[in-house]
Design an enzyme around this catalytic site. Structure first.
Site, short mmCIF file in Angstrom:
data_model
loop_
_atom_site.label_atom_id
_atom_site.label_comp_id
_atom_site.label_asym_id
_atom_site.label_seq_id
_atom_site.Cartn_x
_atom_site.Cartn_y
_atom_site.Cartn_z
N SER A 180 3.02 9.97 -3.54
CA SER A 180 3.32 11.41 -3.63
C SER A 180 3.30 11.97 -5.03
O SER A 180 3.45 13.19 -5.20
CB SER A 180 4.65 11.71 -2.97
OG SER A 180 4.48 11.82 -1.58
N GLY A 237 6.78 8.51 -5.92
CA GLY A 237 5.76 8.25 -4.92
C GLY A 237 5.93 6.89 -4.28
O GLY A 237 6.22 5.91 -4.96
N TYR A 265 11.29 17.75 3.20
CA TYR A 265 10.07 17.16 2.64
C TYR A 265 9.10 16.81 3.76
O TYR A 265 9.45 16.11 4.70
CB TYR A 265 10.44 15.91 1.85
CG TYR A 265 9.34 15.38 0.99
CD1 TYR A 265 9.22 15.77 -0.34
CD2 TYR A 265 8.40 14.49 1.50
CE1 TYR A 265 8.20 15.28 -1.13
CE2 TYR A 265 7.38 14.00 0.72
CZ TYR A 265 7.28 14.40 -0.60
OH TYR A 265 6.26 13.92 -1.38
N SER A 266 7.87 17.30 3.65
CA SER A 266 6.87 17.04 4.68
C SER A 266 5.50 16.87 4.06
O SER A 266 4.98 17.78 3.40
CB SER A 266 6.82 18.20 5.68
OG SER A 266 5.77 18.01 6.61
N ASN A 267 4.90 15.71 4.27
CA ASN A 267 3.56 15.45 3.75
C ASN A 267 2.52 16.36 4.39
O ASN A 267 1.47 16.61 3.81
CB ASN A 267 3.21 13.98 3.99
CG ASN A 267 4.03 13.06 3.13
OD1 ASN A 267 3.79 12.93 1.94
ND2 ASN A 267 5.03 12.43 3.71
N ARG A 287 9.96 17.97 -9.02
CA ARG A 287 11.40 17.88 -8.80
C ARG A 287 12.15 17.90 -10.13
O ARG A 287 11.61 17.50 -11.17
CB ARG A 287 11.76 16.55 -8.11
CG ARG A 287 11.03 16.22 -6.84
CD ARG A 287 11.44 14.81 -6.42
NE ARG A 287 10.70 14.33 -5.27
CZ ARG A 287 11.08 14.47 -4.00
NH1 ARG A 287 12.20 15.11 -3.74
NH2 ARG A 287 10.35 13.99 -3.02
N THR A 340 2.66 0.98 10.74
CA THR A 340 3.78 0.17 10.23
C THR A 340 3.91 -1.08 11.08
O THR A 340 3.37 -1.15 12.18
CB THR A 340 5.11 0.96 10.26
OG1 THR A 340 5.44 1.29 11.61
CG2 THR A 340 5.03 2.21 9.44
#
Length: 391
Positions: free
Chosen positions: A97, A348, A204-206, A332, A168
């Protein structure tokens, strides 16, 4: 998401889907490289914190700092569990990220160009008509600003059960080269209701940055990768930074990247996940870089060398997250409890790699830390940041 000083982005958590076919030896059996330390170094506390990270189970950690032009590198542990090769200052690694500040910078630069016709207060629907609809999701109510600041309310596609089942755990090994298109990732997110109405909260959202990458492409007619390269990588001379797209390899030199495949068990087998198709992270987290390049980029960003003053103010106007933390547009901030210093940056996470960059507001003091694993106590990483800035 785990909690950090600059909270770690879930970032492509399982996202990037891929693992090398063979498993590495357990971390406890890893050969150890000597840490790089100077007896009277002003960075001795930072080095001690790096050593604590590897004692905690991370195979190897690398840090690079720049303080008013004085560059220092610290390492601990190994880059390769099989050979014992130490980590090197020039090593490249996946940054997850930390891709987001690059994408946000490109969007803001476009907003500063009258000919682009783009404003960060445009709606997603103006650029991607009809794409974000259904299940209560409505791109006519979501602005680009809300994408960049994670106030859109859009569901994070990496939290989808189907996505996690594929990328995953043991399934990760079978799907590491599958990849995904931005449209597929957005459809995964839109199968879920929004978490809240646009502008009514922060999460928070990708998914937000997948859409931001698509907007860049619509506004310029070029890939977001080419715009990042043209507007940031080449002008700043970031020699170790790439936007790999669907390429599964990490350019050399690089260490290996290790994962337990997000199995919540300290005794879980460790796998070499260096190679995989990072398109499942896309504009939210696919980039590769070095400590040097990330320090140069963040310093230039903080000094106002990449954005005009109006866009600079927009980027660094933070949404208050409480506890001395805020989130601007792709960046941030956190006020360090140990000494009250405010630092800006991002973190990240992507399979096999955890990275964090933090810098003072004037860009005069910056550090980037990378672990070649996707597990470990975030408090140890926080301690390294505090040691560097609070010493």
């Amino acid at each position: 998401m785990t909690t950090h000083a600059l909270p770690r982005t879930l970032i492509a958590v399982a996202l990037a889907g891929a693992v090398a076919a063979t498993a590495a030896a357990p971390v406890s059996a890893a050969p150890r490289a000597a840490s790089h330390r100077s007896t009277h170094s002003p960075h001795s506390a930072t080095q001690d914190a790096l050593d604590a990270i590897t004692r905690g189970g991370t195979p190897g950690v690398l840090a690079g700092t720049d303080r008013a032009g004085e560059v220092w590198h610290g390492t601990s542990g190994v880059a390769d569990l099989r050979t014992g090769r130490p980590r090197l200052p020039r090593d490249r690694f996946r940054i997850g990220s930390l891709t987001k500040p690059f994408i946000a910078t490109v969007v803001l630069r476009l907003a500063a160009e009258p000919g682009s016709g783009l404003s960060i207060d445009d709606t997603v629907d103006e650029w991607l008509p009809g794409l974000v609809r259904g299940n209560g999701n409505d791109g006519r109510r979501i602005t680009l600003r809300r994408l960049l600041q994670h106030t859109s309310g859009l569901y994070d596609y990496i939290d989808d059960d189907g996505f996690r089942a594929k990328f995953t755990g043991p399934a990760f090994l079978s799907h590491r080269y599958d990849g995904a298109t931005p449209e597929e990732l957005v459809r995964t997110a839109l199968a879920h209701k929004p978490l809240f109405g646009p502008g009514d909260g922060w999460s928070y959202s990708n998914t937000n940055y997948i859409l931001a990458g698509m907007v860049i492409e619509k506004a310029t007619g070029n890939s977001y990768a080419s715009e990042v390269e043209r507007r940031i990588i080449r002008p700043l001379g970031l020699r170790g930074t790439t936007v790999p797209g669907t390429s599964s390899s990490v350019p050399g030199p690089h260490g290996r990247h290790y994962s337990r495949l997000y199995v919540d068990d300290p005794a879980a087998r460790v796998h070499d996940v260096t190679d995989f198709d990072p398109s499942v992270s896309g504009a939210s987290g696919e980039m590769i870089s070095t400590t040097r390049d990330l320090n140069i980029f963040v310093r230039a960003l903080l000094r106002g060398e990449l954005l005009p003053p109006a866009q600079q103010r927009e980027m660094f106007t933070g949404h208050d997250l409480g506890n001395g933390r805020s989130y601007g547009l792709g960046i941030r901030s956190q006020t360090l409890k140990a000494c009250g210093v405010k630092v800006w940056g991002h973190s990240g996470e992507i399979p096999g790699s955890l990275t964090r960059t933090a810098a003072t507001a004037d860009g005069e003091h910056v550090i980037t830390i990378n672990r070649n694993s996707d597990w470990g106590d975030p408090a140890l990483e926080q301690a390294a940041v505090e040691a560097e800035f609070c010493g």
